[in-house]
Design a protein around this motif. Sequence first.
Motif, mmCIF file in Angstrom:
data_model
loop_
_atom_site.group_PDB
_atom_site.id
_atom_site.type_symbol
_atom_site.label_atom_id
_atom_site.label_comp_id
_atom_site.label_asym_id
_atom_site.label_seq_id
_atom_site.Cartn_x
_atom_site.Cartn_y
_atom_site.Cartn_z
ATOM 1 N N SER A 277 0.853 -1.189 0.000
ATOM 2 C CA SER A 277 0.000 0.000 0.000
ATOM 3 C C SER A 277 0.886 1.235 0.000
ATOM 4 O O SER A 277 1.582 1.508 0.979
ATOM 5 C CB SER A 277 -0.905 -0.014 1.231
ATOM 6 N N GLN A 278 0.903 1.957 -1.073
ATOM 7 C CA GLN A 278 1.626 3.200 -1.333
ATOM 8 C C GLN A 278 3.140 3.058 -1.345
ATOM 9 O O GLN A 278 3.812 3.744 -2.055
ATOM 10 C CB GLN A 278 1.228 4.292 -0.349
ATOM 11 N N LYS B 285 7.504 4.950 -4.426
ATOM 12 C CA LYS B 285 6.421 5.308 -3.514
ATOM 13 C C LYS B 285 5.323 5.957 -4.357
ATOM 14 O O LYS B 285 5.579 6.895 -5.103
ATOM 15 C CB LYS B 285 6.901 6.278 -2.448
ATOM 16 N N LEU B 286 4.116 5.419 -4.255
ATOM 17 C CA LEU B 286 2.977 5.955 -5.010
ATOM 18 C C LEU B 286 2.343 7.068 -4.191
ATOM 19 O O LEU B 286 1.781 6.836 -3.126
ATOM 20 C CB LEU B 286 1.963 4.844 -5.291
ATOM 21 N N ASP B 287 2.451 8.299 -4.696
ATOM 22 C CA ASP B 287 1.888 9.448 -3.995
ATOM 23 C C ASP B 287 0.407 9.626 -4.300
ATOM 24 O O ASP B 287 -0.376 9.926 -3.403
ATOM 25 C CB ASP B 287 2.660 10.724 -4.366
ATOM 26 N N SER B 288 0.033 9.458 -5.579
ATOM 27 C CA SER B 288 -1.381 9.587 -5.943
ATOM 28 C C SER B 288 -1.649 8.882 -7.264
ATOM 29 O O SER B 288 -0.736 8.665 -8.056
ATOM 30 C CB SER B 288 -1.787 11.060 -6.055
ATOM 31 N N PRO C 180 -2.962 2.481 -4.212
ATOM 32 C CA PRO C 180 -3.114 3.811 -3.597
ATOM 33 C C PRO C 180 -3.633 3.733 -2.170
ATOM 34 O O PRO C 180 -4.122 2.779 -1.719
ATOM 35 C CB PRO C 180 -4.119 4.517 -4.505
#
Length: 185
Positions: free
Chosen positions: A50-51, A62-65, A185
Motif C-alpha cells: 500500500s503506497q 512510492k505511489l503518492d497519488s 493507492p
Amino acid sequence: MKLASRVSRLAVQVSLLVSLASVGSFVMLKPYLDDDENMYKLGRIDTVVSQGPVTVAHVEWKLDSLKAYATLLDDEGEAIELGGPAGSIAVVATMTVTPRDGLFLKDKGFSCDAVLRDTKGNTWDNEQAFGYPLPTYCSDDDHPFTMNKSQQIAQVFVVPKSAVPNLTGVTVEDFSEHRRVLITP
C-alpha cells in the motif's frame, strides 16, 4: 479363489493405479507449477504494497497519488495530446522515485517503467506526455537523478473510461529476478 482374496487383490490394484496416476500427473505438471519464469510471464504478482516505499531492482518506489483526468494540461495550460481512442481517460500516477546504491545511472538517468493494472488483470503501459509539469520518465536531461536522492515523476496512462473504477494500482518489475510488485493507492 475366496472373496476376501479377490477384494484385497482389487484394493491393491486400485491403490497401485491411483499412485501411478498421481506420480504421472506430478511429473507432467511439475515444470508448469513451479517454473518461476513462466509464472512471471503469466503476470504473477509477488508482493502487494500500500503506497510504498518498496525497493525493486535498486530503485525505491512510492505511489503518492493515482488520479484520472479527462485532459492533461502542459506548463502553458494547453491540452497534451496523448493519442488515445475516443472516450479514453488519462490516469496519472505521481510517484516518488529514489535510485539506490547498486543502480547504474547512465547520463544521470535510468529506465523506470511502471504498468497500470486493474482488477481483471488488464494492464496499460505508460505514455510520454511531453510538456507535463513533472518528468514522465527517469532519463530526462532537464531533471537529472542523483544516487539516493528522491525525485517525483508522473507515469501517464491512457485507459478506457469504463476501466477507471476497476484500477487497482501500479506494478513495478525486476526482469532479472522475475519479481513484480503491485503498489496500491
